[in-house]
Design a protein around this motif. Structure first.
Motif, PDB file in Angstrom:
ATOM      1  N   ARG A   1      61.334  -5.369  63.216  1.00 44.33           N
ATOM      2  CA  ARG A   1      62.797  -5.509  63.269  1.00 44.33           C
ATOM      3  C   ARG A   1      63.437  -4.269  63.910  1.00 44.33           C
ATOM      4  NH1 ARG A   1      61.324  -7.600  58.138  1.00 44.33           N
ATOM      5  NH2 ARG A   1      61.408  -5.506  57.250  1.00 44.33           N
ATOM      6  N   PRO A   2      64.582  -4.442  64.571  1.00 43.11           N
ATOM      7  CA  PRO A   2      65.301  -3.276  65.104  1.00 43.11           C
ATOM      8  C   PRO A   2      65.611  -2.306  63.955  1.00 43.11           C
ATOM      9  CG  PRO A   2      66.335  -5.314  65.846  1.00 43.11           C
ATOM     10  CD  PRO A   2      65.299  -5.703  64.841  1.00 43.11           C
ATOM     11  N   GLY A   3      65.498  -1.022  64.209  1.00 41.28           N
ATOM     12  CA  GLY A   3      65.751  -0.030  63.162  1.00 41.28           C
ATOM     13  C   GLY A   3      64.478   0.388  62.431  1.00 41.28           C
ATOM     14  N   SER A   4      63.376  -0.346  62.653  1.00 41.28           N
ATOM     15  CA  SER A   4      62.117   0.040  61.998  1.00 41.28           C
ATOM     16  C   SER A   4      61.612   1.363  62.584  1.00 41.28           C
ATOM     17  CB  SER A   4      61.046  -1.036  62.220  1.00 41.28           C
ATOM     18  OG  SER A   4      61.500  -2.280  61.738  1.00 41.28           O
ATOM     19  N   VAL A   5      60.769   2.029  61.802  1.00 41.16           N
ATOM     20  CA  VAL A   5      60.262   3.344  62.216  1.00 41.16           C
ATOM     21  C   VAL A   5      58.740   3.344  62.120  1.00 41.16           C
ATOM     22  CG1 VAL A   5      60.254   5.823  61.662  1.00 41.16           C
ATOM     23  CG2 VAL A   5      62.354   4.489  61.362  1.00 41.16           C
ATOM     24  N   VAL A   6      58.079   3.849  63.151  1.00 39.30           N
ATOM     25  CA  VAL A   6      56.619   3.983  63.122  1.00 39.30           C
ATOM     26  C   VAL A   6      56.286   5.449  63.388  1.00 39.30           C
ATOM     27  CG1 VAL A   6      54.427   3.253  64.157  1.00 39.30           C
ATOM     28  CG2 VAL A   6      56.337   1.624  64.021  1.00 39.30           C
ATOM     29  N   ILE A   7      55.484   6.033  62.506  1.00 38.21           N
ATOM     30  CA  ILE A   7      55.052   7.422  62.730  1.00 38.21           C
ATOM     31  C   ILE A   7      53.544   7.427  62.889  1.00 38.21           C
ATOM     32  CG2 ILE A   7      54.934   9.758  61.779  1.00 38.21           C
ATOM     33  CD1 ILE A   7      57.564   9.374  60.546  1.00 38.21           C
ATOM     34  N   ASP A   8      53.077   7.883  64.029  1.00 40.86           N
ATOM     35  CA  ASP A   8      51.641   7.925  64.315  1.00 40.86           C
ATOM     36  C   ASP A   8      51.153   9.359  64.123  1.00 40.86           C
ATOM     37  OD1 ASP A   8      49.074   7.716  65.193  1.00 40.86           O
ATOM     38  OD2 ASP A   8      49.568   6.901  67.175  1.00 40.86           O
ATOM     39  N   MET A   9      50.536   9.603  62.949  1.00 37.99           N
ATOM     40  CA  MET A   9      50.046  10.963  62.672  1.00 37.99           C
ATOM     41  C   MET A   9      48.748  11.257  63.420  1.00 37.99           C
ATOM     42  SD  MET A   9      50.854  11.528  58.660  1.00 37.99           S
ATOM     43  CE  MET A   9      50.179  13.184  58.727  1.00 37.99           C
ATOM     44  N   ALA A  10      48.141  10.227  63.987  1.00 39.59           N
ATOM     45  CA  ALA A  10      46.890  10.448  64.733  1.00 39.59           C
ATOM     46  C   ALA A  10      47.148  10.645  66.222  1.00 39.59           C
ATOM     47  CB  ALA A  10      45.960   9.263  64.516  1.00 39.59           C
ATOM     48  N   ALA A  11      48.422  10.558  66.643  1.00 38.71           N
ATOM     49  CA  ALA A  11      48.736  10.661  68.078  1.00 38.71           C
ATOM     50  C   ALA A  11      48.197  11.981  68.637  1.00 38.71           C
ATOM     51  CB  ALA A  11      50.244  10.581  68.282  1.00 38.71           C
ATOM     52  N   SER A  12      47.447  11.891  69.714  1.00 36.40           N
ATOM     53  CA  SER A  12      46.863  13.091  70.321  1.00 36.40           C
ATOM     54  C   SER A  12      46.548  12.772  71.770  1.00 36.40           C
ATOM     55  CB  SER A  12      45.554  13.457  69.605  1.00 36.40           C
ATOM     56  OG  SER A  12      44.576  12.474  69.905  1.00 36.40           O
ATOM     57  N   ALA A  13      46.030  13.764  72.474  1.00 35.37           N
ATOM     58  CA  ALA A  13      45.659  13.548  73.876  1.00 35.37           C
ATOM     59  C   ALA A  13      44.580  12.468  73.974  1.00 35.37           C
ATOM     60  CB  ALA A  13      45.164  14.859  74.469  1.00 35.37           C
ATOM     61  N   LEU A  14      43.811  12.283  72.899  1.00 32.36           N
ATOM     62  CA  LEU A  14      42.737  11.280  72.876  1.00 32.36           C
ATOM     63  C   LEU A  14      43.254   9.858  72.635  1.00 32.36           C
ATOM     64  CD1 LEU A  14      40.097  12.978  70.531  1.00 32.36           C
ATOM     65  CD2 LEU A  14      39.913  12.638  72.993  1.00 32.36           C
TER      66      LEU A  14
END
Ligand code: NAD
Length: 400
Positions: free
Chosen positions: A292-305
């Protein structure tokens, strides 16, 4: 002529531990806090602190001096330090200023940046990396900086999510109406994931957790979250308390099942990692498109890989066409600098007490803690996994 006092003579034999200012790359943490100084002094270590090193974590030079440390310039550290302590790794320029026989302790990440290990070896520097610590050895728990920093990161991820989300986390019943609680899904129930669940729960959200290791189900419930059970992957426990890599078929089935669940949630925080591997992709662009609009996703694994979420970029916040805020978490522990530094300092102090005997650094690769953390010594790479990575061949007599 007066003789040097026994006190001065004793101080001269002390090992010199120097805290450097890691502020160059925006890092706000400091490797040792003032509270650590007196116990290290008592353990035959003198502590030098680069001027301003603690400022990012709100520790002043005066605080360190009152605690018994000596404030010095960066040049004086290069000249006098026996052991340099830092939070992250060191730049090539900083490494080149050190001298043979000096040692460095930090999160040096030699398995992702093996060139750093080669530089330390070429310079005759003993490098010791906290991210290699064997985590299942109970006497090493006080030194476990991966755990202490993941804990801070998980806490901060929940706060960032609450701050970004346009509604309340808790159920609120007021004269101006009723706000239903936010629904939060946390994927990966390791150290960071469990702390993110507990923190989101304490903020009043309804929290669901998921992990491929079945043993996490009790832990998920213990922090007040519900378990998300998937039919596709029921057990993927690997070695040392970590998950194993999923097969391609398992991964595809897991993604398909998650595609159905993810859009039900207001907030998704992903923390899934498999040691030494690319993080598994759990949230597809298709799933994000259905949120839904307004939802939030946080990717703690985000990296160059890559990361756990398709399209996330480390250190960047993106808003998708359908109004989902996608945050590629960067250095979250640095955003809680005082607490993260206090915990890191506790880990470094414990490691120093383990390594220093009679006022000298005592390198012993037969010790299983040292075999995990000592990367270079005496001009060689002595860490087996790093050596294999660089030379694709085992280290004669090396460990780990
Ligand atoms: P991590 O950062 O490597 O991974 C985070 C989580 O992601 C793990 O729980 C893992 O199971 C999960 N994961 C991996 N692939 C997944 C997938 N495809 N789908 C869903 N989840 C997936 O792990 P961590 O937080 O550093 O530690 C994990 C565990 O290691 C701890 O929970 C604990 O059991 C163990 N550990 C033990 C000690 C100790 O004994 N002293 C210390 C630290 C950690």
């Amino acid at each position: 002529m007066s003789q040097p006092s026994p006190v001065v003579a004793a101080q001269e034999r002390r090992l010199v531990v120097a805290v450097i200012d890691a502020a160059d790359d925006g890092e706000r943490r400091v490797a040792l806090i003032p509270d650590a100084v007196a116990p290290l002094n008592a353990a035959q270590m003198q502590v030098l602190v680069e001027a301003g090193a603690g400022a990012g974590a709100w520790y002043s030079d005066d605080d360190y001096e009152r605690a018994g440390a000596v404030i010095v310039s960066s040049e004086e550290i290069d000249r006098r330090a026996d052991i340099v302590v830092t939070v992250g790794t060191l730049s090539p320029a900083r490494i080149s200023r050190l001298h043979p026989g000096q040692a460095v302790i930090g999160m040096l990440q030699p398995l992702t940046s093996p060139d750093v290990a080669e530089r330390f070896a070429a310079g005759g520097i003993t490098s010791i990396s906290l991210d290699g610590l064997p985590r299942t050895v109970s006497r090493a728990q006080a030194m476990d900086a991966l755990t202490s920093q993941a804990n801070v990161a998980g806490y901060k991820a929940a706060l960032v999510a609450a701050d970004t989300f346009g509604r309340f986390f808790p159920l609120l019943i007021t004269a101006a109406g009723t706000a239903k609680p936010a629904s939060v899904l946390v994927l990966g129930a390791g150290v960071a994931g469990l702390q993110a669940m507990g923190t989101a729960r304490r903020l009043g959200a309804v929290v669901t957790g998921y992990d491929v290791r079945p043993e996490t189900q009790t832990e998920i419930r213990s922090v007040g979250a519900r378990n998300l059970e998937l039919e596709s992957v029921t057990s993927a426990s690997g070695e040392g308390g970590y998950a194993r890599v999923l097969t391609e078929t398992e991964q595809a089935a897991q993604q398909q099942e998650l595609n159905r669940h993810v859009p039900r949630f207001d907030v998704v925080i992903t923390t899934a990692q498999v040691p030494g591997r690319q993080p598994p992709l759990l949230v597809t662009a298709e799933a994000v498109k259905q949120m839904r609009p307004g939802s939030v996703v946080i990717d703690m694994a985000a990296s160059a890989l890559g990361g756990n979420v398709e399209g996330s970029v480390a250190d960047q916040t993106l808003v998708t066409d359908n109004g989902v805020t996608l945050i590629g978490a960067g250095n979250l522990p640095s955003q809680v600098p005082t607490a993260a530094s206090a915990a890191f300092s506790h880990n470094v102090s414990a490691l120093l007490r383990h390594l220093v005997r009679d006022g000298a650094l005592n390198i012993d690769m037969t010790d299983e803690i040292q075999a995990g953390v000592v990367i270079t010594h005496g001009g060689h790479i002595v860490h087996r996994a790093v050596n294999e990575l660089i030379h694709h061949s085992p280290t004669p007599g090396g460990n780990t």
